[in-house]
Design an enzyme around this catalytic site. Structure first.
Site, PDB file in Angstrom:
ATOM      1  N   ARG A  66      25.382  20.323 -18.211  1.00 32.78           N
ATOM      2  CA  ARG A  66      25.493  19.415 -19.373  1.00 32.78           C
ATOM      3  C   ARG A  66      24.171  18.689 -19.584  1.00 32.78           C
ATOM      4  O   ARG A  66      23.687  18.523 -20.701  1.00 32.78           O
ATOM      5  CB  ARG A  66      26.643  18.415 -19.189  1.00 32.78           C
ATOM      6  CG  ARG A  66      26.576  17.279 -20.206  1.00 32.78           C
ATOM      7  CD  ARG A  66      27.800  16.395 -20.322  1.00 32.78           C
ATOM      8  NE  ARG A  66      28.559  16.180 -19.118  1.00 32.78           N
ATOM      9  CZ  ARG A  66      28.216  15.372 -18.110  1.00 32.78           C
ATOM     10  NH1 ARG A  66      27.099  14.677 -18.138  1.00 32.78           N
ATOM     11  NH2 ARG A  66      28.986  15.266 -17.060  1.00 32.78           N
ATOM     12  N   TYR A 100      26.783  16.004 -47.683  1.00 30.47           N
ATOM     13  CA  TYR A 100      27.784  16.915 -47.115  1.00 30.47           C
ATOM     14  C   TYR A 100      29.077  16.130 -46.807  1.00 30.47           C
ATOM     15  O   TYR A 100      29.019  15.051 -46.208  1.00 30.47           O
ATOM     16  CB  TYR A 100      27.203  17.516 -45.826  1.00 30.47           C
ATOM     17  CG  TYR A 100      28.166  18.379 -45.059  1.00 30.47           C
ATOM     18  CD1 TYR A 100      28.538  19.628 -45.537  1.00 30.47           C
ATOM     19  CD2 TYR A 100      28.697  17.948 -43.851  1.00 30.47           C
ATOM     20  CE1 TYR A 100      29.417  20.417 -44.835  1.00 30.47           C
ATOM     21  CE2 TYR A 100      29.587  18.738 -43.131  1.00 30.47           C
ATOM     22  CZ  TYR A 100      29.945  19.973 -43.637  1.00 30.47           C
ATOM     23  OH  TYR A 100      30.829  20.745 -42.932  1.00 30.47           O
ATOM     24  N   ASP A 138      18.715  15.734 -43.330  1.00 34.09           N
ATOM     25  CA  ASP A 138      19.516  16.891 -42.975  1.00 34.09           C
ATOM     26  C   ASP A 138      18.893  18.082 -43.698  1.00 34.09           C
ATOM     27  O   ASP A 138      18.993  18.198 -44.916  1.00 34.09           O
ATOM     28  CB  ASP A 138      20.967  16.648 -43.425  1.00 34.09           C
ATOM     29  CG  ASP A 138      21.888  17.811 -43.107  1.00 34.09           C
ATOM     30  OD1 ASP A 138      21.380  18.943 -42.939  1.00 34.09           O
ATOM     31  OD2 ASP A 138      23.113  17.587 -43.045  1.00 34.09           O
ATOM     32  N   LYS A 194      24.453  27.383 -39.870  1.00 34.56           N
ATOM     33  CA  LYS A 194      24.111  27.941 -41.180  1.00 34.56           C
ATOM     34  C   LYS A 194      22.908  28.880 -41.044  1.00 34.56           C
ATOM     35  O   LYS A 194      23.009  29.870 -40.362  1.00 34.56           O
ATOM     36  CB  LYS A 194      23.879  26.793 -42.156  1.00 34.56           C
ATOM     37  CG  LYS A 194      24.952  25.673 -42.087  1.00 34.56           C
ATOM     38  CD  LYS A 194      26.339  26.121 -42.462  1.00 34.56           C
ATOM     39  CE  LYS A 194      27.434  25.119 -42.102  1.00 34.56           C
ATOM     40  NZ  LYS A 194      27.259  23.763 -42.601  1.00 34.56           N
TER      41      LYS A 194
HETATM   42  C1  LIG Z   1      27.746  22.443 -42.220  1.00 33.53           C
HETATM   43  C2  LIG Z   1      26.912  21.254 -42.451  1.00 33.53           C
HETATM   44  C3  LIG Z   1      26.945  20.165 -41.561  1.00 33.53           C
HETATM   45  C4  LIG Z   1      27.890  20.108 -40.381  1.00 33.53           C
HETATM   46  O1  LIG Z   1      27.580  21.054 -39.421  1.00 33.53           O
HETATM   47  P1  LIG Z   1      28.677  21.773 -38.464  1.00 33.53           P
HETATM   48  O2  LIG Z   1      27.856  22.733 -37.697  1.00 33.53           O
HETATM   49  O3  LIG Z   1      29.691  22.403 -39.368  1.00 33.53           O
HETATM   50  O4  LIG Z   1      29.288  20.699 -37.629  1.00 33.53           O
HETATM   51  C5  LIG Z   1      26.107  19.102 -41.826  1.00 33.53           C
HETATM   52  N1  LIG Z   1      25.282  19.083 -42.886  1.00 33.53           N
HETATM   53  C6  LIG Z   1      25.234  20.117 -43.761  1.00 33.53           C
HETATM   54  C7  LIG Z   1      24.304  20.040 -44.927  1.00 33.53           C
HETATM   55  C8  LIG Z   1      26.043  21.229 -43.582  1.00 33.53           C
HETATM   56  O5  LIG Z   1      26.000  22.232 -44.455  1.00 33.53           O
END
Ligand SMILES: *Cc1c(COP(=O)(O)O)cnc(C)c1O
Length: 384
Positions: free
Chosen positions: A50, A103, A175, A200
């Site tokens: 961890r 998001y 982000d 993503k």
């Molecule tokens: C999918 C997404 C998240 C969250 O990420 P997870 O891996 O699903 O927890 C945060 N910000 C954006 C812009 C996203 O597309």
């Protein structure tokens, strides 16, 4: 080293020293614990998985390199990265200024989880940096931005907002999930922290959930590292391997995502049944100039509004054969969804309308299939 080279090599340099095996691909280190010769201190760099794991370490080095950051941290999901970040930097009574088109999961985390702990958030239309500056109060500690946003592809000026932050001693978080570091590097533009959902584009194959934080501020890094271990929302070694593997092709994937998305956006813009197309690569996008200034490509995400009703939108989605109707984005396969009934249902209808998310707004994550096949699929579904 240039981006493509770093994406393939950083973190996975073969170990050719005495006893090293020379692996070109880092092993998936499953061991949860690491034996020591000396009771008083660990023998190698690792004690417990961890706290630190060699496969994760390889990924974290690469993540940092992609964003031109000093430090990278990997998490079990994008949301795990976000929650750990907030728990590391904010305390009860602190205030965040955030883009109003964030998001949905991030808004839920802010509004339903952290508000209970006394963290306040003001949402503003950050397309105008003045709106961000005006929302600052004496408790503001963070700016939290996405650009472009989801699903309306609104942009904010990373450089200007980061400057406002610096002046007022506020940390700017971007982000960068939608653009990936291939097309946009927020730290180079002055932001303090970048976060990603590696689920993503970085993973890129719709087969792993993960998150990341990249930054160069040593003090913030130390507190994040402490909480990465204390909170424990870390990815498994196998997940780290998948993200490392995905990143190797990030550059070529992003080029093709953007090429296909541009073609589809141009096709849709001329279709009589399409009212509006949202894609930063179109000169008709109201922030096309800002897009050209702060991004080196326009990405693989676009949205469009069809002329008709919610029923028409549903029929259109049913007719598609190649596009899968699914949430999420950034994988090799094209995905399509209806925010009003899928990704954005948690936002009340009135607020959705105010933001501009109509019942016939369709969001597309353009994949890597042949673009002519994709356009044929859209053509047939729109024809009906
Ligand atoms: C999918 C997404 C998240 C969250 O990420 P997870 O891996 O699903 O927890 C945060 N910000 C954006 C812009 C996203 O597309």
């Amino acid at each position: 080293m240039k981006f493509e080279t770093k994406a393939i090599h950083i973190g996975e340099e073969p170990n050719l020293s005495q006893g090293g095996t020379g692996d070109v691909v880092i092993p998936i280190h499953l061991s949860t614990t690491f034996a020591r010769k000396d009771v008083e201190q660990p023998t190698g760099r690792y004690e417990y998985s961890r706290t630190g794991n060699p496969t994760r370490r390889a990924l974290e080095k690469r993540l940092a390199a992609l964003e031109n950051a000093q430090f990278g941290l990997a998490f079990a999901s994008g949301m795990a990265a976000e929650a750990t970040l907030i728990l590391s930097i904010l305390k009860s009574g602190d205030h965040i200024v955030a883009f109003d088109d964030l998001y949905g999961g991030t808004k839920r985390l802010f509004n339903k989880v952290f508000r209970k702990f006394g963290i306040e958030v003001t949402y503003v239309d950050a397309r105008d940096p003045e709106n961000v500056a005006r929302a600052v109060n004496q408790h503001t500690k963070l700016f939290w931005m996405e650009t472009p946003t989801n699903p309306l592809m609104k942009l904010c000026d990373i450089k200007e907002i980061s400057e406002i932050g610096k002046e007022k001693n506020i940390i700017t978080v971007i982000d960068n999930t939608f653009m990936s570091p291939y097309f946009q590097k927020p730290l180079d533009l002055g932001a303090d922290i970048v976060i990603h959902s590696t689920t993503k584009y970085l993973g890129g194959h719709s087969d792993v959930v993960g998150g990341a934080i990249m930054l160069s501020n040593q003090k913030l890094f130390e507190s994040l590292l402490f909480n990465q271990n204390s909170i424990g929302a870390v990815p498994s070694p196998f997940d780290c391997y998948l993200v490392l593997r995905g990143i190797k092709t990030l550059a070529v994937r992003m080029q093709r995502h953007a090429y296909n998305a541009q073609k589809i956006a141009e096709y849709l813009e001329h279709h009589p049944k399409v009212k509006k197309v949202y894609y930063p690569g179109l000169p008709s996008h109201p922030q096309h100039d800002l897009a050209k200034k702060q991004m080196s490509g326009f990405g693989g995400m676009l949205s469009f509004e069809i002329d008709g009703t919610l029923t028409d939108a549903k029929i259109f989605l049913k007719r598609l054969k190649i596009f899968a109707v699914a949430e999420s984005l950034g994988g090799v396969e094209s995905l399509i969804e209806l925010p009003a009934l899928m990704s954005h249902t948690s936002i009340p209808a009135k607020e959705r309308e105010k933001l501009g998310i109509s019942d016939t707004l369709i969001r597309v994550s353009v994949g890597l299939e042949d673009v002519e096949d994709l356009i044929d699929d859209l053509e047939n579904a729109l024809a009906g």
